[in-house]
Design an enzyme around this catalytic site. Structure first.
Site, PDB file in Angstrom:
ATOM      1  N   TYR A 158      21.216  43.710  76.484  1.00  0.00           N
ATOM      2  CA  TYR A 158      20.076  44.671  76.459  1.00  0.00           C
ATOM      3  C   TYR A 158      20.417  46.039  76.488  1.00  0.00           C
ATOM      4  O   TYR A 158      20.085  46.704  75.533  1.00  0.00           O
ATOM      5  CB  TYR A 158      19.013  44.566  77.542  1.00  0.00           C
ATOM      6  CG  TYR A 158      17.925  45.508  77.914  1.00  0.00           C
ATOM      7  CD1 TYR A 158      16.961  45.245  76.904  1.00  0.00           C
ATOM      8  CD2 TYR A 158      18.098  46.538  79.005  1.00  0.00           C
ATOM      9  CE1 TYR A 158      15.890  46.523  76.893  1.00  0.00           C
ATOM     10  CE2 TYR A 158      17.038  47.356  78.837  1.00  0.00           C
ATOM     11  CZ  TYR A 158      15.945  47.280  78.026  1.00  0.00           C
ATOM     12  OH  TYR A 158      14.988  48.334  77.954  1.00  0.00           O
ATOM     13  N   LYS A 162      19.912  48.817  73.419  1.00  0.00           N
ATOM     14  CA  LYS A 162      19.361  50.298  73.601  1.00  0.00           C
ATOM     15  C   LYS A 162      20.359  51.267  73.515  1.00  0.00           C
ATOM     16  O   LYS A 162      19.853  52.328  72.953  1.00  0.00           O
ATOM     17  CB  LYS A 162      18.604  50.143  75.130  1.00  0.00           C
ATOM     18  CG  LYS A 162      17.574  49.602  75.354  1.00  0.00           C
ATOM     19  CD  LYS A 162      16.281  49.825  74.367  1.00  0.00           C
ATOM     20  CE  LYS A 162      14.987  49.162  74.666  1.00  0.00           C
ATOM     21  NZ  LYS A 162      14.066  49.593  73.901  1.00  0.00           N
TER      22      LYS A 162
END
Length: 258
Positions: A158, A162
């Site tokens: 994740y 990002k």
């Protein structure tokens, strides 16, 4: 001084819940026409009905999986005439799965996160931005995360995704600097939405523990920041906003009350 959003066309991905849904309410209240996209069409249709009734704006709900480039292209190319000129793109669709270590994350989870959080953003940029450039007008707002600025254990994929959104946002801003387009990232910390329920695969107890002992942000807090960025005068470009609840100071630094 602000920019008038009335009658502008705003495309929001991941609009069926959370930050995307809140953005839809905020833009509709400002008088913008909205293209709502997400995988859950039933929720979009319900939201569209509410926005039309409450704010008397035009709303187009469309089922879309941002991971599918062909579907994104088809959707953009088949928009009704009244929705074709997208003024603002809010790349909100994104998710996190699990808290496994980097070397233990299931390959299927890696694919879902990267395909949604990174390639999904790229797909929308690829099919919307050229049309903005041709009209000499447009604003791309990418919903990133503090995880795009700081890594933390249990969030390797994740965080990587990002960080990629952060890099894409910066690079795109450079790519279009010779145009009037504006490129923005909004990077929230802890926001109490479905995010943690998805991360923990529906385990409500684990999801609730993420926000225990503090007043987390809510989706409307982020929607207000998005609307602020979108409504600045044309010569003002909000490059990035990092937004924390008051009891958070970094990705892993949180004060929890007893």
């Amino acid at each position: 001084m602000t920019s008038n959003l009335k009658q502008m066309t705003v495309l929001i991905t991941g609009a069926s819940a959370g930050i995307g849904e809140a953005c839809a309410h905020s833009f509709a209240q400002a008088g913008a026409n909205i293209i709502l996209t997400a995988r859950r069409l039933d929720r979009l249709e319900k939201l569209a009905g509410l926005l039309k009734t409450e704010f008397s704006v035009n709303v187009l709900p469309l089922a879309l999986d941002v991971r599918n480039n062909n579907k994104v292209q088809q959707m953009i190319n088949s928009l009704p005439e009244s929705f074709k000129n997208i003024d603002i793109l809010v790349n909100n669709a994104g998710l996190v799965l699990g808290v496994e270590k980097a070397h233990q994350t299931p390959t299927t989870d890696v694919d879902i996160m990267v395909d949604t959080n990174v390639k999904g953003v790229l797909h929308l940029i690829r099919h919307v931005v050229p049309k903005m450039i041709s009209r000499n007008s447009g604003h791309v707002i990418n919903i990133s995360s503090i995880a795009g600025h700081e890594a933390y254990p249990g969030g390797s994929v994740y965080c990587a995704s990002k960080h990629a959104v952060d890099a894409l946002t910066k690079s795109l801003r450079m790519d279009v600097v010779d145009t009037p387009l504006r490129i923005t990232a909004i990077s929230p910390g802890l926001v109490d939405t479905e995010f943690s329920m998805v991360r923990f695969r529906g385990d409500a107890q684990k999801a609730a523990a993420v926000y225990k002992g503090l007043e987390a942000l809510v989706a409307q807090d982020i929607a207000e920041a998005v609307l602020f960025a979108a409504s600045r005068p044309e010569h003002v470009q909000i490059a990035d906003m990092i937004i924390f609840p008051t009891q958070q100071a970094a990705a892993t630094v949180v004060h929890r009350s007893d």
